[in-house]
Structure formats: structure tokens, C-alpha cells
Design a protein around this motif. Structure first.
Motif, short mmCIF file in Angstrom:
data_model
loop_
_atom_site.label_atom_id
_atom_site.label_comp_id
_atom_site.label_asym_id
_atom_site.label_seq_id
_atom_site.Cartn_x
_atom_site.Cartn_y
_atom_site.Cartn_z
N ILE A 1 0.84 -1.21 0.00
CA ILE A 1 0.00 0.00 0.00
C ILE A 1 0.87 1.25 0.00
CG2 ILE A 1 -1.58 1.38 1.43
CD1 ILE A 1 -2.89 -1.33 2.22
N MET A 2 1.91 1.24 0.81
CA MET A 2 2.81 2.40 0.86
C MET A 2 3.46 2.66 -0.50
SD MET A 2 2.65 3.88 3.76
CE MET A 2 4.07 4.94 3.66
N ARG A 3 3.98 1.60 -1.11
CA ARG A 3 4.72 1.76 -2.37
C ARG A 3 3.82 2.02 -3.58
NH1 ARG A 3 9.94 1.20 -1.52
NH2 ARG A 3 10.69 -0.16 0.16
N ARG A 4 2.61 1.47 -3.58
CA ARG A 4 1.74 1.61 -4.75
C ARG A 4 0.74 2.77 -4.65
NH1 ARG A 4 1.14 -3.22 -8.15
NH2 ARG A 4 2.62 -4.77 -7.43
N GLN A 5 0.41 3.19 -3.39
CA GLN A 5 -0.61 4.22 -3.23
C GLN A 5 -0.11 5.45 -2.47
OE1 GLN A 5 -4.29 2.58 -1.67
NE2 GLN A 5 -3.99 0.71 -2.85
N ALA A 6 0.36 5.24 -1.26
CA ALA A 6 0.71 6.39 -0.40
C ALA A 6 1.87 7.21 -0.97
CB ALA A 6 1.03 5.91 1.01
N ILE A 7 2.97 6.56 -1.29
CA ILE A 7 4.14 7.30 -1.79
C ILE A 7 3.85 7.96 -3.14
CG2 ILE A 7 6.51 7.04 -2.62
CD1 ILE A 7 6.93 5.07 -0.25
N PRO A 8 3.26 7.26 -4.11
CA PRO A 8 2.93 7.95 -5.36
C PRO A 8 1.95 9.12 -5.14
CG PRO A 8 2.91 5.60 -5.72
CD PRO A 8 3.04 5.81 -4.24
N GLY A 9 1.04 8.98 -4.17
CA GLY A 9 0.12 10.07 -3.87
C GLY A 9 0.83 11.30 -3.33
N ILE A 10 1.81 11.09 -2.47
CA ILE A 10 2.60 12.20 -1.94
C ILE A 10 3.40 12.85 -3.06
CG2 ILE A 10 4.57 12.77 -0.45
CD1 ILE A 10 3.44 10.52 1.46
N GLU A 11 4.03 12.03 -3.88
CA GLU A 11 4.84 12.57 -4.98
C GLU A 11 3.98 13.35 -5.98
OE1 GLU A 11 8.39 9.22 -4.98
OE2 GLU A 11 6.57 8.83 -6.15
N ALA A 12 2.74 12.91 -6.19
CA ALA A 12 1.85 13.56 -7.15
C ALA A 12 1.42 14.95 -6.70
CB ALA A 12 0.61 12.69 -7.39
N ARG A 13 1.53 15.24 -5.42
CA ARG A 13 1.15 16.57 -4.92
C ARG A 13 2.10 17.66 -5.36
NH1 ARG A 13 -0.02 14.06 0.75
NH2 ARG A 13 -2.21 13.51 0.47
N ARG A 14 3.29 17.27 -5.76
CA ARG A 14 4.30 18.23 -6.24
C ARG A 14 4.47 19.41 -5.28
NH1 ARG A 14 5.85 16.08 -10.84
NH2 ARG A 14 4.37 15.17 -12.27
N ILE A 15 4.70 19.10 -4.04
CA ILE A 15 4.89 20.10 -3.00
C ILE A 15 6.19 20.84 -3.26
CG2 ILE A 15 5.21 20.46 -0.51
CD1 ILE A 15 3.61 17.73 -0.22
N PRO A 16 6.16 22.17 -3.34
CA PRO A 16 7.40 22.92 -3.56
C PRO A 16 8.42 22.64 -2.46
CG PRO A 16 5.49 24.34 -3.86
CD PRO A 16 4.99 23.04 -3.30
N GLY A 17 9.63 22.31 -2.86
CA GLY A 17 10.69 22.01 -1.90
C GLY A 17 10.80 20.56 -1.50
N PHE A 18 9.80 19.74 -1.89
CA PHE A 18 9.86 18.31 -1.60
C PHE A 18 10.84 17.67 -2.57
CE2 PHE A 18 8.28 14.06 -2.88
CZ PHE A 18 8.44 13.39 -1.68
#
Length: 75
Positions: free
Chosen positions: A21-38
Motif C-alpha cells: 500500500i505504501m509503495r503503490r498508493q501512499a508514496i505515489p500520492g505524496i509525490e503527485a502533490r508536487r509540494i514545492p521544496g519536496f
């Protein structure tokens, strides 16, 4: 560079599903937010006697970037 660290634990029986779940959903979801400075996010898994510990390390340019990430996750 600053790191935001989160730790969690699960049973050995649930560890593979949790990691999936972390690798297929949570992490891609965080990356998709394109948070400035992330910059990036790492997932670390550690087998222990009674459970499995997971740790995420989120890397940012500075503290303001961390604050922006927190604001986006609490909405």
C-alpha cells in the motif's frame, strides 16, 4: 536539507500488504502533490521479534517546505 521522519508498526502477517500500500498508493500520492521544496521519500522496513517497523523519510529543501507539506496533508 531537512528530513521529516514517520514511524509505524504492524504485525508480521500484515507487513507485506502494508508495504505494498505504501509503495503503490501512499508514496505515489505524496509525490503527485508536487509540494514545492519536496525532494524525495524513502521507505525503510525492519523486521523485529514481535512485529515489523516501517519508517518513511521525506526529504525537503527547508523547514518552510515541510510546513507546506503538513498543510497539504491536513486538509
Amino acid at each position: 536539507m531537512i528530513c521529516r521522519l514517520w514511524r509505524g508498526w504492524t504485525t508480521k502477517d500484515n507487513a507485506d500488504a502494508y508495504e505494498d500500500i505504501m509503495r503503490r498508493q501512499a508514496i505515489p500520492g505524496i509525490e503527485a502533490r508536487r509540494i514545492p521544496g519536496f525532494r524525495s521519500i524513502d521507505l525503510v522496513r525492519r523486521e523485529r521479534d514481535q512485529d515489523v517497523e516501517f519508517m518513511t523519510l521525506m526529504w525537503f529543501d527547508n523547514l518552510d517546505s515541510v510546513k507546506r507539506s503538513w498543510a497539504k496533508t491536513t486538509r
